[in-house]
Scaffold this active site. Structure first.
Site, mmCIF file in Angstrom:
data_model
loop_
_atom_site.group_PDB
_atom_site.id
_atom_site.type_symbol
_atom_site.label_atom_id
_atom_site.label_comp_id
_atom_site.label_asym_id
_atom_site.label_seq_id
_atom_site.Cartn_x
_atom_site.Cartn_y
_atom_site.Cartn_z
ATOM 1 N N HIS A 63 0.843 -1.191 0.000
ATOM 2 C CA HIS A 63 0.000 0.000 0.000
ATOM 3 C C HIS A 63 0.876 1.238 0.000
ATOM 4 C CE1 HIS A 63 -4.180 -1.293 1.287
ATOM 5 N NE2 HIS A 63 -3.496 -2.415 1.133
ATOM 6 N N TYR A 87 -6.592 -3.181 11.772
ATOM 7 C CA TYR A 87 -5.585 -4.121 12.291
ATOM 8 C C TYR A 87 -4.199 -3.508 12.398
ATOM 9 C CZ TYR A 87 -4.255 -4.967 7.380
ATOM 10 O OH TYR A 87 -3.861 -4.811 6.085
ATOM 11 N N GLU A 88 -3.990 -2.374 11.741
ATOM 12 C CA GLU A 88 -2.686 -1.720 11.852
ATOM 13 C C GLU A 88 -2.552 -0.997 13.189
ATOM 14 O OE1 GLU A 88 -1.129 0.177 7.976
ATOM 15 O OE2 GLU A 88 -3.286 0.107 7.699
ATOM 16 N N SER A 214 -11.396 -4.590 5.690
ATOM 17 C CA SER A 214 -11.435 -3.149 5.386
ATOM 18 C C SER A 214 -12.839 -2.739 4.963
ATOM 19 C CB SER A 214 -10.446 -2.835 4.262
ATOM 20 O OG SER A 214 -10.896 -3.386 3.042
#
Ligand code: HPA
Length: 276
Positions: A63, A87-88, A214
């Site tokens: 990304h 999740y990041e 997402s």
């Protein structure tokens, strides 16, 4: 973030308006492996997320983290090349933040894309799936907290979260370009672990056709502030337990790479057909 959220949105939006002048009316979020579409825009102008005051910064492999302003299918558009994932470690408001900035800019229509695992066994890796509806399986929502009335109502309607009019345009464009298009419900999980086979069997019973990490936070925020939304998943792999093979991110990226031609064709013709 909540307390100052409106002022941070305004600051980021004002920065972009100052850099760009008048903003486009269509925004596209490009998912894992699908970011290259932005390179095909004409008259490109790139703004890195880190230049934009208040914008989070993307970390996931594959990304980029930037906005690309340009023209596609004869229309002015802005691409998010790289999105923020829960999740990041970002909170849901950070994940949804770009949507609120788009709203400030005057964006009216949003195309969200993602990589997803296929739960529906009639799907094949490489299929594109129009998202008809979603299941939020995270018990979280970017709209939790005091409602910002300037953006939208306390209890936003989600009965047509994915615009029927835009879905019809995607169907027509897929048909006229000879692209096979699946349709289904997208189930959103936090990740980052992939699902277990038992979870996938359970999600199938719940009515999910694809699963991913997402899109739903952005779609919730877009519906809240009245941005008309459509979503397309690239089925990069069959979900856990369907095939006798382990899952990995490499496969996700390879499949996305393989279908990027059809994907670009579809998105370009959808943008061309959209009325703004
Ligand atoms: N599960 C969750 N997210 C995904 C998958 C999957 O199988 N493939 C791509 N994103």
């Amino acid at each position: 973030m909540q307390k100052n959220l409106l002022s941070v949105i305004n600051e980021a939006g004002s920065f972009l308006l100052e850099r760009e002048g008048a903003a486009p009316r269509i925004a596209l979020i490009l998912g894992s492996g699908l970011g290259e579409l932005a390179e095909e825009a004409e008259d490109k102008r790139v703004i890195e997320y880190k230049e934009i005051p208040g914008f989070p910064v993307s970390t996931v492999q594959g990304h980029k983290g930037r906005l690309v302003f340009g023209k596609m299918g004869g229309k002015r558009v802005v691409f998010m090349q790289g999105r923020f994932h829960y999740y990041e470690g970002y909170n849901m408001k950070e994940v949804a933040f770009p949507i609120w900035v788009f709203n400030f800019l005057g964006i009216k229509k949003l195309i969200v894309t993602n990589a997803a695992g296929g739960i529906n066994t009639s799907f094949k890796p490489g299929d594109l799936m129009i998202i008809k509806d979603h299941i939020n399986y995270t018990n979280n929502n970017p709209l939790i907290g005091p409602n910002l009335e300037a953006l939208g109502p306390r209890f936003p309607d989600m009965s047509a979260a994915y615009s029927n009019e835009l879905i019809e345009i995607v169907r027509e464009c897929a048909y006229s370009n000879g692209i096979r298009l699946q349709e289904g419900n997208y189930l959103f999980l936090t990740g980052p672990s992939y699902e277990t086979p038992a979870e996938i069997r359970a999600f199938r019973i719940l009515g999910a056709d694809a699963v991913g990490m997402s899109t739903v936070p952005e779609v919730l925020a877009a519906n809240h502030c009245g941005i008309e939304t459509v979503g397309i998943s690239c089925i990069t792999n069959m979900a856990a337990g369907i095939l006798d093979a382990p899952l990995n991110h490499k496969e996700v990226m390879e499949t996305a790479e393989r279908v990027k031609g059809d994907f670009s064709k579809l998105i370009k013709s959808v943008v061309e057909k959209m009325e703004v």
